[in-house]
Design a protein around this motif. Sequence first.
Motif, mmCIF file in Angstrom:
data_model
loop_
_atom_site.group_PDB
_atom_site.id
_atom_site.type_symbol
_atom_site.label_atom_id
_atom_site.label_comp_id
_atom_site.label_asym_id
_atom_site.label_seq_id
_atom_site.Cartn_x
_atom_site.Cartn_y
_atom_site.Cartn_z
ATOM 1 N N LYS A 137 0.838 -1.209 0.000
ATOM 2 C CA LYS A 137 0.000 0.000 0.000
ATOM 3 C C LYS A 137 0.866 1.251 0.000
ATOM 4 C CE LYS A 137 -3.303 2.584 2.800
ATOM 5 N NZ LYS A 137 -4.008 2.677 4.090
ATOM 6 N N ASN A 138 1.890 1.273 0.841
ATOM 7 C CA ASN A 138 2.764 2.436 0.922
ATOM 8 C C ASN A 138 3.503 2.666 -0.398
ATOM 9 O OD1 ASN A 138 2.021 2.896 3.580
ATOM 10 N ND2 ASN A 138 3.706 1.673 4.412
ATOM 11 N N ALA A 139 3.933 1.569 -1.021
ATOM 12 C CA ALA A 139 4.649 1.689 -2.292
ATOM 13 C C ALA A 139 3.721 2.208 -3.391
ATOM 14 C CB ALA A 139 5.227 0.327 -2.680
ATOM 15 N N LEU A 140 2.512 1.671 -3.461
ATOM 16 C CA LEU A 140 1.563 2.138 -4.470
ATOM 17 C C LEU A 140 1.172 3.591 -4.216
ATOM 18 C CD1 LEU A 140 -0.022 1.196 -6.975
ATOM 19 C CD2 LEU A 140 -1.873 0.488 -5.444
ATOM 20 N N THR A 141 1.085 3.965 -2.952
ATOM 21 C CA THR A 141 0.783 5.354 -2.596
ATOM 22 C C THR A 141 1.854 6.296 -3.126
ATOM 23 O OG1 THR A 141 -0.477 4.738 -0.622
ATOM 24 C CG2 THR A 141 0.472 6.946 -0.653
ATOM 25 N N ARG A 142 3.125 5.864 -3.068
ATOM 26 C CA ARG A 142 4.203 6.711 -3.586
ATOM 27 C C ARG A 142 4.038 6.963 -5.078
ATOM 28 N NH1 ARG A 142 7.383 3.351 -0.326
ATOM 29 N NH2 ARG A 142 8.451 2.367 -2.090
ATOM 30 N N LEU A 143 3.636 5.923 -5.810
ATOM 31 C CA LEU A 143 3.445 6.090 -7.254
ATOM 32 C C LEU A 143 2.269 7.020 -7.540
ATOM 33 C CD1 LEU A 143 4.011 2.427 -8.503
ATOM 34 C CD2 LEU A 143 5.614 4.337 -8.602
ATOM 35 N N TYR A 144 1.169 6.833 -6.824
ATOM 36 C CA TYR A 144 0.007 7.700 -7.044
ATOM 37 C C TYR A 144 0.304 9.138 -6.597
ATOM 38 C CZ TYR A 144 -3.759 4.715 -8.793
ATOM 39 O OH TYR A 144 -4.570 3.951 -9.588
ATOM 40 N N THR A 145 1.126 9.299 -5.567
ATOM 41 C CA THR A 145 1.479 10.644 -5.121
ATOM 42 C C THR A 145 2.230 11.391 -6.224
ATOM 43 O OG1 THR A 145 1.566 9.945 -2.808
ATOM 44 C CG2 THR A 145 2.731 11.965 -3.364
ATOM 45 N N THR A 146 3.075 10.677 -6.961
ATOM 46 C CA THR A 146 3.752 11.285 -8.111
ATOM 47 C C THR A 146 2.733 11.807 -9.109
ATOM 48 O OG1 THR A 146 5.723 9.903 -7.894
ATOM 49 C CG2 THR A 146 5.288 10.836 -10.069
ATOM 50 N N LEU A 147 1.715 10.997 -9.402
ATOM 51 C CA LEU A 147 0.715 11.408 -10.390
ATOM 52 C C LEU A 147 -0.158 12.548 -9.878
ATOM 53 C CD1 LEU A 147 -0.385 7.934 -11.825
ATOM 54 C CD2 LEU A 147 1.338 9.524 -12.702
ATOM 55 N N LYS A 148 -0.280 12.653 -8.546
ATOM 56 C CA LYS A 148 -1.015 13.797 -7.983
ATOM 57 C C LYS A 148 -0.180 15.072 -8.078
ATOM 58 C CE LYS A 148 -1.380 14.641 -3.490
ATOM 59 N NZ LYS A 148 -1.148 16.092 -3.245
ATOM 60 N N ASN A 149 1.093 14.954 -7.740
ATOM 61 C CA ASN A 149 1.967 16.127 -7.721
ATOM 62 C C ASN A 149 2.390 16.582 -9.114
ATOM 63 O OD1 ASN A 149 1.853 16.091 -4.940
ATOM 64 N ND2 ASN A 149 3.772 14.950 -4.706
ATOM 65 N N VAL A 150 2.449 15.619 -10.046
ATOM 66 C CA VAL A 150 2.849 15.933 -11.428
ATOM 67 C C VAL A 150 1.764 15.386 -12.355
ATOM 68 C CG1 VAL A 150 4.690 15.782 -13.143
ATOM 69 C CG2 VAL A 150 5.248 15.608 -10.711
ATOM 70 N N PRO A 151 0.738 16.160 -12.639
ATOM 71 C CA PRO A 151 -0.364 15.668 -13.484
ATOM 72 C C PRO A 151 0.173 15.118 -14.803
ATOM 73 C CG PRO A 151 -0.964 17.751 -12.487
ATOM 74 C CD PRO A 151 0.494 17.536 -12.174
ATOM 75 N N PRO A 152 -0.178 13.878 -15.145
ATOM 76 C CA PRO A 152 0.424 13.230 -16.315
ATOM 77 C C PRO A 152 -0.151 13.722 -17.637
ATOM 78 C CG PRO A 152 -1.163 11.757 -15.281
ATOM 79 C CD PRO A 152 -1.047 12.962 -14.380
ATOM 80 N N ALA A 153 0.720 13.832 -18.642
ATOM 81 C CA ALA A 153 0.281 14.113 -20.001
ATOM 82 C C ALA A 153 -0.255 12.812 -20.619
ATOM 83 C CB ALA A 153 1.449 14.648 -20.818
ATOM 84 N N GLU A 154 -1.064 12.959 -21.660
ATOM 85 C CA GLU A 154 -1.516 11.783 -22.409
ATOM 86 C C GLU A 154 -0.335 11.286 -23.232
ATOM 87 O OE1 GLU A 154 -4.339 10.063 -22.572
ATOM 88 O OE2 GLU A 154 -5.318 11.240 -20.987
ATOM 89 N N VAL A 155 0.081 10.047 -22.977
ATOM 90 C CA VAL A 155 1.284 9.523 -23.624
ATOM 91 C C VAL A 155 0.982 8.178 -24.274
ATOM 92 C CG1 VAL A 155 3.588 8.570 -23.178
ATOM 93 C CG2 VAL A 155 2.899 10.706 -22.091
ATOM 94 N N GLU A 156 1.420 8.029 -25.511
ATOM 95 C CA GLU A 156 1.393 6.724 -26.168
ATOM 96 C C GLU A 156 2.767 6.099 -25.998
ATOM 97 O OE1 GLU A 156 0.665 4.846 -30.638
ATOM 98 O OE2 GLU A 156 -0.258 6.763 -30.090
ATOM 99 N N ILE A 157 2.810 4.858 -25.566
ATOM 100 C CA ILE A 157 4.099 4.233 -25.242
ATOM 101 C C ILE A 157 4.974 4.118 -26.483
ATOM 102 C CG2 ILE A 157 5.237 2.158 -24.360
ATOM 103 C CD1 ILE A 157 2.703 1.597 -22.719
ATOM 104 N N ASP A 158 6.200 4.585 -26.355
ATOM 105 C CA ASP A 158 7.228 4.425 -27.376
ATOM 106 C C ASP A 158 8.261 3.457 -26.810
ATOM 107 O OD1 ASP A 158 9.345 4.531 -29.117
ATOM 108 O OD2 ASP A 158 9.468 6.717 -29.200
#
Length: 458
Positions: A313-334
């Motif tokens: 839970k703590n590890a997944l929270t760290r990843l989601y916190t990144t997405l909260k602090n840095v709103p993600p752009a729409e990206v197609e995987i390269d």
Amino acid sequence: MLNVYNTLAREKQEFVPITPGLVKMYVCGITVYDYCHLGHARMMVVFDMVYRWLKASGFEVDYVRNITDIDDKIIKRAAENGEAIGELTTRFINAMNEDADALGVLRPNHVPKATEHVDGMLSLIGQLVDKGLAYPAPNGDVYYAVNKFPGYGKLSGKSLEDLRAGERVEVDPNKQHPMDFVLWKGAKPGEPAWPSLWGSGRPGWHIECSAMSCHHLGEHFDIHGGGEDLQFPHHENEIAQSEGAHGNKYVNYWLHNGFIRVDDEKMSKSLGNFFTIREILAQFDAEVIRFFILRAHYRSPLNHSDANLDDAKNALTRLYTTLKNVPPAEVEIDWSQPYAARFKAAMDDDFGTTEAVAVLFELAHEANKQQSAQLAGELKALAGVLGLLQRDAQAFLQAGAGAQDDGLSAEEIDDLIAQRKAARASKNFAESDRIRDVLTAGGVVLEDGPQGTTWRRA
């Protein structure tokens, strides 16, 4: 180039489908007489991951996961409950689907039920009897003659003598060899039965998967999967049945996920450490459970404990916190980009989710460091291949601990934050601190910033 560990070969092999661009995959599913447990969760999530990665790799995938809806345990449980077998199995099929949906498991292309394929099982048994590989016994059962199939034991890597020595086999006068297994069970009073050339009865467990896989995928297909506990005797018997009847190779690649352990002990009802998916969902968010399963390699043992789930839970929270602090752009995987290439290399090495998840954390670190919407978008896109990080970040961070979370509600938290804001505005810092303490005791972390106060669950 995808390499997979083939249990039959006992080594990693380059994956080459029979038909270019198309993968046919069969996975042994659930016997529906009770709620799914953590072992079932691992099987469903692991092969959902395999399914997703095959599709992300450009393959069309025809995925079959069966349901066993006639079995000794089912008959016994229905009798204990005083309900019809169909009512019992329908109830637990619905529960299984609810659990799988919660865990983010995509529905397979086909989910056949054993009772829908009895005719196919009877046809297969008939072929085995005609070839001398099976025989009707005096008690109305039909058995497979294991010593008539030269390749018996090749999946488990043991000879028939080794297997017999390692099993506690009761002497059965109806069998020609102690290791022979039942294909058709003669009818017993009060049990469901179907007509056959050998008298009324019902199918044995092993024959159903041979019949259903052949019906949906053909006599020879690419991948057969399931839990490690099914390697012997279930999958060994499937090979004997299918190759014995059809005279050709049954499956090219056998994949097995590892066992679940609980606090470093084998999970079992007798030890009282047996957990259903629903019991765990009452304490932990479903995506936390999925992440907990996927960050371990699928073939390794997985140790369940509250501490390990808290860590997930703590590890997944760290990843989601990144997405909260840095709103993600729409990206197609390269896939030629450095992080994506490393992620792909990990997944192409026998579905190496442990290394793939490590790439996600490195990507999150860089996205935070550079405040890069592009890198945050790549993080979300790559995690999406594993069925992770697709929710609104703030919604995840503010979600309760589980389905039965009894902490402060979002409305209560927002009200306390408003009271705290008013207290600070009036310079009543003692009241402000008291409210923060109430929130902290309720498992809420406040984050004060230029745009105001936000919160997340601890």
